[in-house]
Write an enzyme that holds these catalytic residues in place. Structure first.
Site, PDB file in Angstrom:
ATOM      1  N   SER A  19       7.849 -20.206 -99.910  1.00 13.87           N
ATOM      2  CA  SER A  19       7.478 -19.494-101.359  1.00 13.87           C
ATOM      3  C   SER A  19       8.089 -17.931 -99.797  1.00 13.87           C
ATOM      4  O   SER A  19       7.389 -16.618-100.137  1.00 13.87           O
ATOM      5  CB  SER A  19       6.278 -18.554-100.853  1.00 13.87           C
ATOM      6  OG  SER A  19       5.181 -18.220 -99.591  1.00 13.87           O
ATOM      7  N   GLY A  20       9.093 -18.450 -99.183  1.00 13.01           N
ATOM      8  CA  GLY A  20      10.455 -17.108 -99.113  1.00 13.01           C
ATOM      9  C   GLY A  20      11.389 -17.016-100.015  1.00 13.01           C
ATOM     10  O   GLY A  20      10.978 -16.667-101.469  1.00 13.01           O
ATOM     11  N   TRP A  22      13.705 -18.134-100.955  1.00  8.72           N
ATOM     12  CA  TRP A  22      14.461 -19.308-101.392  1.00  8.72           C
ATOM     13  C   TRP A  22      13.149 -19.796-102.657  1.00  8.72           C
ATOM     14  O   TRP A  22      13.828 -20.247-103.852  1.00  8.72           O
ATOM     15  CB  TRP A  22      15.244 -19.949-100.647  1.00  8.72           C
ATOM     16  CG  TRP A  22      16.320 -20.816-101.805  1.00  8.72           C
ATOM     17  CD1 TRP A  22      16.183 -22.832-100.202  1.00  8.72           C
ATOM     18  CD2 TRP A  22      16.862 -21.146-102.696  1.00  8.72           C
ATOM     19  NE1 TRP A  22      17.123 -23.398-101.334  1.00  8.72           N
ATOM     20  CE2 TRP A  22      17.332 -22.182-103.013  1.00  8.72           C
ATOM     21  CE3 TRP A  22      17.064 -20.136-103.728  1.00  8.72           C
ATOM     22  CZ2 TRP A  22      18.000 -23.135-104.007  1.00  8.72           C
ATOM     23  CZ3 TRP A  22      17.694 -20.720-104.794  1.00  8.72           C
ATOM     24  CH2 TRP A  22      17.858 -22.448-105.296  1.00  8.72           C
ATOM     25  N   ALA A 178      19.993 -16.728-103.238  1.00  7.79           N
ATOM     26  CA  ALA A 178      19.003 -16.885-103.726  1.00  7.79           C
ATOM     27  C   ALA A 178      18.725 -15.474-104.456  1.00  7.79           C
ATOM     28  O   ALA A 178      17.855 -15.310-105.779  1.00  7.79           O
ATOM     29  CB  ALA A 178      17.020 -16.298-102.484  1.00  7.79           C
ATOM     30  N   LYS A 272      26.691 -28.298 -92.800  1.00  5.01           N
ATOM     31  CA  LYS A 272      28.148 -27.040 -93.568  1.00  5.01           C
ATOM     32  C   LYS A 272      27.282 -25.864 -93.019  1.00  5.01           C
ATOM     33  O   LYS A 272      28.184 -24.719 -92.514  1.00  5.01           O
ATOM     34  CB  LYS A 272      28.124 -26.549 -94.828  1.00  5.01           C
ATOM     35  CG  LYS A 272      26.481 -26.573 -96.320  1.00  5.01           C
ATOM     36  CD  LYS A 272      26.303 -25.208 -95.761  1.00  5.01           C
ATOM     37  CE  LYS A 272      24.400 -25.855 -96.702  1.00  5.01           C
ATOM     38  NZ  LYS A 272      23.465 -24.241 -96.526  1.00  5.01           N
ATOM     39  N   ASN A 339      23.388 -17.785 -92.088  1.00  5.65           N
ATOM     40  CA  ASN A 339      24.238 -18.546 -90.919  1.00  5.65           C
ATOM     41  C   ASN A 339      25.941 -17.887 -90.748  1.00  5.65           C
ATOM     42  O   ASN A 339      25.301 -17.805 -89.363  1.00  5.65           O
ATOM     43  CB  ASN A 339      24.555 -19.902 -90.882  1.00  5.65           C
ATOM     44  CG  ASN A 339      23.047 -20.634 -90.997  1.00  5.65           C
ATOM     45  OD1 ASN A 339      22.417 -20.172 -89.876  1.00  5.65           O
ATOM     46  ND2 ASN A 339      22.411 -21.203 -92.249  1.00  5.65           N
TER      47      ASN A 339
END
Length: 413
Positions: A19-20, A22, A178, A272, A339
């Protein structure tokens, strides 16, 4: 012949584990689709939430002066106000999203499990789920990363999930941010799902239903018969193949491309992030877009080389060129995702990425750091460091043993 979904006696129940930002975003779009396809899916979508006590900020429309700054349970806030005020604030969730703090209860009786949480928690979460998952459940992993087994083999996270829980699990990855998707800004993604032979019902994925015998054996990422013996999805449920996952994930603002290359989609999504950290280092050092493009090109070569070396039996290189999970995800990750953003910030501030992670990420972790550690540890044990100079440059910079200024030396043949 395709059987109408309405003719089946049962519907698929969906649970999102995580449930972050994303995880909540994926829950939102999936819940919109379970609502729109009541002949295939149960309306309510369970979302497992790691329970936290959260204070609603005063500028939130949900702020209650009578409660003030008193912490409230995050699940209660989500179920009452239909908003994840901590990880996806100001985004309305469909009322058929049910936040659940109990992992065993959230996955109970669910035939579709969507995994969406930081990959360092995968072992503990899967351990908690064992014994509570239907034997014929199927999964989709939205988790970016890989894991290394005790005998030093690289393993896709979707296969780790599948082998641990005794189910089949595909993978989702693509050029996805997101908050943009939560705001219903159009983008595309790739879902890799290689329908198990035991689930084929006369045409899933363009194949005919298999005959009895070895053709029923599901193959793993290396083309070998999987050690996990699958239980078929019962015939009184709608089939689970590319068409059903299109219905579950596709929205007018979220275009889904269905493929069978689980290896390509998984490796593209995981590796990636190493390249994105390198691009952040380059840009933070003041170099321009052409330098960053060189790093992306080199990074894609190493990703493809990794797939060729360790998954030669099943890798489909066209995935990297034709799908959102390939170059699309690479470009977005290296120009706008976190990132890249936080590694750039580290160089600009003259601190380590780990320090930025601690001060800026609200308790969350950068997936690129853990992926770099695992991948480079695996490659080092194999003695093939020289084949992956960019990956090891990132690892060295994270350890303080290599300087960002040394990156151009990688391109001198």
């Amino acid at each position: 012949m395709t059987v109408p979904a309405a003719s089946f006696g049962r519907k698929h129940k969906v649970t999102v584990i995580g449930s972050g930002n994303w995880g909540t975003t994926v829950t939102k779009l999936v819940a919109e689709n379970t609502r729109d396809h009541p002949d295939v899916f149960e309306r309510d979508v369970q979302m497992w939430v790691y329970e936290e006590n959260v204070t609603i900020p005063k500028d939130s429309p949900h702020y209650d002066a009578a409660i003030g700054d008193q912490p409230q349970k995050l699940t209660s806030i989500i179920n009452k106000y239909h908003e994840n005020v901590k990880y996806l604030p100001n985004i309305a969730l469909p009322p058929n999203v049910i936040a659940n703090p109990s992992l065993p209860d959230a996955v109970k009786d669910s035939t579709i499990l969507i995994f969406n949480f930081p990959h360092e928690f995968i072992g503990n979460i899967c351990k908690q789920m064992k014994g509570h998952v239907l034997p014929y459940a199927r999964g989709i992993s939205c988790i970016k990363g890989v894991t290394v087994t005790e005998d030093n083999e690289i393993e896709l996270l979707c296969e780790y999930i599948g082998d641990t829980l005794g189910i089949y699990c595909g993978a989702l990855s693509g050029a996805n941010i997101a908050i943009e998707i939560a705001n219903e800004e159009w983008c595309e993604t790739t879902i890799a799902y290689n329908t198990p032979p035991c689930d084929l019902r006369g045409g899933a994925n363009g194949n005919s239903a298999p005959s009895n015998g070895a053709d029923h054996d599901h193959k793993d990422a290396r083309g070998l018969v999987s050690k996990t013996k699958l239980t078929p999805v019962p015939a009184d449920y709608p089939p689970l193949d590319h068409d059903e996952f299109q219905k579950l994930f596709g929205r007018p603002y979220f275009t889904v491309s269905m493929v069978s290359d689980v290896v390509g989609v998984s490796l593209g999504g995981a590796l990636k992030n190493i390249v994105a950290i390198a691009c952040g280092f380059v840009e933070g050092n003041g170099w321009n877009n052409t330098a960053k493009t060189a790093v992306m090109r080199r990074g894609m070569l190493e990703i493809i080389a990794f797939g060729r070396e360790f998954f030669p039996e099943t890798i489909q290189e066209k995935t990297f060129w034709e799908e959102s999970a390939g170059w699309g995800d690479m470009i977005v990750s290296c120009t706008s995702a976190r990132n890249w953003r936080y590694s750039k910030m580290a160089v600009e501030r003259g601190v380590t990425v780990q320090e930025i992670e601690r001060t800026e990420l609200n308790g969350q972790k950068l997936q690129g750091i853990s992926t770099t550690r695992e991948v480079c540890g695996f490659l080092r044990a194999r003695g093939v460091e020289s084949k992956y100079p960019l990956f090891f440059a990132v690892d060295g910079i994270l350890d303080g043993k290599v300087k960002v200024e040394d990156i151009p030396k990688l391109f001198r043949k």
